[in-house]
Motif scaffolding. Structure first.
Motif, PDB file in Angstrom:
ATOM      1  N   PHE A   1       0.851  -1.193   0.000  1.00  0.00           N
ATOM      2  CA  PHE A   1       0.000   0.000   0.000  1.00  0.00           C
ATOM      3  C   PHE A   1       0.882   1.237   0.000  1.00  0.00           C
ATOM      4  N   ASP A   2       0.661   2.106  -0.982  1.00  0.00           N
ATOM      5  CA  ASP A   2       1.412   3.357  -1.085  1.00  0.00           C
ATOM      6  C   ASP A   2       0.620   4.455  -0.367  1.00  0.00           C
ATOM      7  N   PRO A   3       1.074   4.910   0.814  1.00  0.00           N
ATOM      8  CA  PRO A   3       0.307   5.910   1.577  1.00  0.00           C
ATOM      9  C   PRO A   3       0.229   7.265   0.880  1.00  0.00           C
ATOM     10  N   ASN A   4       1.180   7.552  -0.003  1.00  0.00           N
ATOM     11  CA  ASN A   4       1.155   8.833  -0.716  1.00  0.00           C
ATOM     12  C   ASN A   4       0.074   8.839  -1.799  1.00  0.00           C
ATOM     13  N   GLU A   5      -0.055   7.730  -2.500  1.00  0.00           N
ATOM     14  CA  GLU A   5      -1.058   7.613  -3.562  1.00  0.00           C
ATOM     15  C   GLU A   5      -2.389   7.109  -3.040  1.00  0.00           C
ATOM     16  N   ARG A   6      -2.402   6.602  -1.798  1.00  0.00           N
ATOM     17  CA  ARG A   6      -3.597   5.977  -1.214  1.00  0.00           C
ATOM     18  C   ARG A   6      -4.108   4.856  -2.117  1.00  0.00           C
ATOM     19  N   SER A   7      -3.168   4.070  -2.626  1.00  0.00           N
ATOM     20  CA  SER A   7      -3.517   2.968  -3.528  1.00  0.00           C
ATOM     21  C   SER A   7      -2.574   1.801  -3.294  1.00  0.00           C
ATOM     22  N   HIS A   8      -3.073   0.609  -3.579  1.00  0.00           N
ATOM     23  CA  HIS A   8      -2.223  -0.580  -3.557  1.00  0.00           C
ATOM     24  C   HIS A   8      -1.557  -0.742  -4.926  1.00  0.00           C
ATOM     25  N   PHE A   9      -0.388  -1.336  -4.914  1.00  0.00           N
ATOM     26  CA  PHE A   9       0.276  -1.611  -6.196  1.00  0.00           C
ATOM     27  C   PHE A   9       0.884  -3.010  -6.169  1.00  0.00           C
ATOM     28  N   TRP A  10       1.013  -3.556  -7.353  1.00  0.00           N
ATOM     29  CA  TRP A  10       1.613  -4.881  -7.558  1.00  0.00           C
ATOM     30  C   TRP A  10       2.939  -4.675  -8.267  1.00  0.00           C
ATOM     31  N   LEU A  11       3.946  -5.436  -7.843  1.00  0.00           N
ATOM     32  CA  LEU A  11       5.269  -5.344  -8.456  1.00  0.00           C
ATOM     33  C   LEU A  11       5.632  -6.718  -9.019  1.00  0.00           C
ATOM     34  N   PRO A  12       5.192  -7.028 -10.243  1.00  0.00           N
ATOM     35  CA  PRO A  12       5.436  -8.363 -10.798  1.00  0.00           C
ATOM     36  C   PRO A  12       6.931  -8.617 -11.019  1.00  0.00           C
ATOM     37  N   ASP A  13       7.308  -9.880 -10.925  1.00  0.00           N
ATOM     38  CA  ASP A  13       8.695 -10.315 -11.157  1.00  0.00           C
ATOM     39  C   ASP A  13       9.677  -9.664 -10.188  1.00  0.00           C
ATOM     40  N   SER A  14       9.199  -9.330  -8.996  1.00  0.00           N
ATOM     41  CA  SER A  14      10.073  -8.731  -7.995  1.00  0.00           C
ATOM     42  C   SER A  14      10.416  -9.758  -6.924  1.00  0.00           C
ATOM     43  N   ASP A  15      11.635  -9.661  -6.401  1.00  0.00           N
ATOM     44  CA  ASP A  15      12.069 -10.547  -5.320  1.00  0.00           C
ATOM     45  C   ASP A  15      11.834  -9.920  -3.948  1.00  0.00           C
ATOM     46  N   ALA A  16      11.294  -8.714  -3.918  1.00  0.00           N
ATOM     47  CA  ALA A  16      11.054  -8.030  -2.642  1.00  0.00           C
ATOM     48  C   ALA A  16      10.008  -8.797  -1.836  1.00  0.00           C
ATOM     49  N   THR A  17      10.218  -8.840  -0.537  1.00  0.00           N
ATOM     50  CA  THR A  17       9.313  -9.607   0.329  1.00  0.00           C
ATOM     51  C   THR A  17       8.642  -8.744   1.392  1.00  0.00           C
ATOM     52  N   THR A  18       9.156  -7.548   1.621  1.00  0.00           N
ATOM     53  CA  THR A  18       8.573  -6.686   2.659  1.00  0.00           C
ATOM     54  C   THR A  18       8.003  -5.432   2.030  1.00  0.00           C
ATOM     55  N   ALA A  19       7.074  -4.798   2.753  1.00  0.00           N
ATOM     56  CA  ALA A  19       6.461  -3.558   2.263  1.00  0.00           C
ATOM     57  C   ALA A  19       7.508  -2.467   2.111  1.00  0.00           C
ATOM     58  N   HIS A  20       8.483  -2.441   3.030  1.00  0.00           N
ATOM     59  CA  HIS A  20       9.539  -1.426   2.965  1.00  0.00           C
ATOM     60  C   HIS A  20      10.336  -1.565   1.668  1.00  0.00           C
ATOM     61  N   GLU A  21      10.696  -2.797   1.315  1.00  0.00           N
ATOM     62  CA  GLU A  21      11.449  -3.025   0.071  1.00  0.00           C
ATOM     63  C   GLU A  21      10.618  -2.647  -1.153  1.00  0.00           C
ATOM     64  N   LEU A  22       9.322  -2.987  -1.116  1.00  0.00           N
ATOM     65  CA  LEU A  22       8.455  -2.683  -2.255  1.00  0.00           C
ATOM     66  C   LEU A  22       8.291  -1.174  -2.431  1.00  0.00           C
ATOM     67  N   LEU A  23       8.211  -0.439  -1.322  1.00  0.00           N
ATOM     68  CA  LEU A  23       8.024   1.007  -1.403  1.00  0.00           C
ATOM     69  C   LEU A  23       9.294   1.730  -1.864  1.00  0.00           C
ATOM     70  N   GLU A  24      10.425   1.037  -1.862  1.00  0.00           N
ATOM     71  CA  GLU A  24      11.662   1.618  -2.380  1.00  0.00           C
ATOM     72  C   GLU A  24      11.833   1.371  -3.866  1.00  0.00           C
ATOM     73  N   SER A  25      10.912   0.649  -4.485  1.00  0.00           N
ATOM     74  CA  SER A  25      11.005   0.340  -5.913  1.00  0.00           C
ATOM     75  C   SER A  25      10.689   1.572  -6.758  1.00  0.00           C
ATOM     76  N   PRO A  26      11.184   1.625  -7.999  1.00  0.00           N
ATOM     77  CA  PRO A  26      10.854   2.754  -8.883  1.00  0.00           C
ATOM     78  C   PRO A  26       9.352   2.807  -9.163  1.00  0.00           C
ATOM     79  N   THR A  27       8.784   3.990  -9.108  1.00  0.00           N
ATOM     80  CA  THR A  27       7.346   4.165  -9.301  1.00  0.00           C
ATOM     81  C   THR A  27       6.907   3.668 -10.667  1.00  0.00           C
ATOM     82  N   ALA A  28       7.761   3.822 -11.679  1.00  0.00           N
ATOM     83  CA  ALA A  28       7.403   3.434 -13.042  1.00  0.00           C
ATOM     84  C   ALA A  28       7.177   1.934 -13.177  1.00  0.00           C
TER      85      ALA A  28
END
Length: 222
Positions: free
Chosen positions: A120-147
């Motif tokens: 969940f991205d608190p800035n966008e107030r939306s959930h996002f999916w990061l396909p083909d990612s090895d990230a396992t925690t919300a912190h790691e996912l939120l550090e991913s490039p927005t694009a």
């Protein structure tokens, strides 16, 4: 998504409507009583489908109404488990996504039914999916490039699979007390909720899968 439910009831016709055709008066009274009403273990009533049977009207002492024993079929919202439906994203928060089909807003996608990995991205107030990612925690996912994120934004049309529905009978009553101290009443729950999933291929915002459609059509042609 919609089913027909047979219901029996005794319906009054007010004296002011005695001049109206009996069937028309009964149809109006049935819709007035049942439309947009949740019946426990039945679903959300939408409108009358047909009037199957109506007995002879009888006057009861004291009110002057004609009372008719009737049997009719109602159009009811009650999607079955594993049914795939389209809905619009109404809102999102840390607990999941709330959906709407226009006339019914109590459709939810909990965190466990989102595609993984997601956050969940608190800035966008939306959930996002990061396909083909090895990230396992919300912190790691939120550090991913927005694009690289595939967002489920408010207003998106999403394809979801129905997992379950639940009825809740919120009977009114006085607040409970424990040892003389009043206990705060719980927040009112909706009488009918539907739980859905987007954690499968082809589910989620329809825009996610539009690019795959031409490919599928080419395969069909060959």
């Amino acid at each position: 998504m919609f089913v027909l439910s047979t219901i029996k009831d005794t319906i009054p016709v007010l004296p002011a409507n005695f001049g109206v055709d009996t069937e028309e008066a009964l149809i109006n009274e049935i819709n007035k009583k049942y439309a947009n009403r949740v019946l426990h273990d039945v679903g959300l009533c939408i409108c009358l489908f047909d009037l199957a049977e109506a007995g002879e009207g009888k006057v009861r002492y004291g009110d002057g109404c004609h009372w008719y024993k009737v049997r009719f079929r109602m159009v009811v919202l009650r999607p079955f488990a594993s049914e795939v439906i389209l809905a619009k994203v109404k809102s999102s928060d840390e607990d999941g996504i709330r959906l709407s089909v226009g006339f019914f807003d109590d459709i939810y996608v909990p965190l466990g039914y989102l595609p993984q990995p997601s956050a969940f991205d608190p800035n966008e107030r939306s959930h996002f999916w990061l396909p083909d990612s090895d990230a396992t925690t919300a912190h790691e996912l939120l550090e991913s490039p927005t694009a690289e994120r595939m967002y489920v934004d408010q207003g998106d049309i999403v394809r979801v699979r129905v997992e379950a529905d639940e009825f809740y009978d919120d009977e009114p009553g006085p607040p409970k007390a424990t040892e003389g101290v009043a206990v705060k009443r719980e927040a009112r729950r909706p009488p009918y909720t539907i739980t859905c999933s987007v954690a499968e291929q082809g589910l989620g915002p329809v825009s996610w899968w539009k690019s795959a459609q031409p490919e599928a059509e080419v395969m069909d042609d060959t």
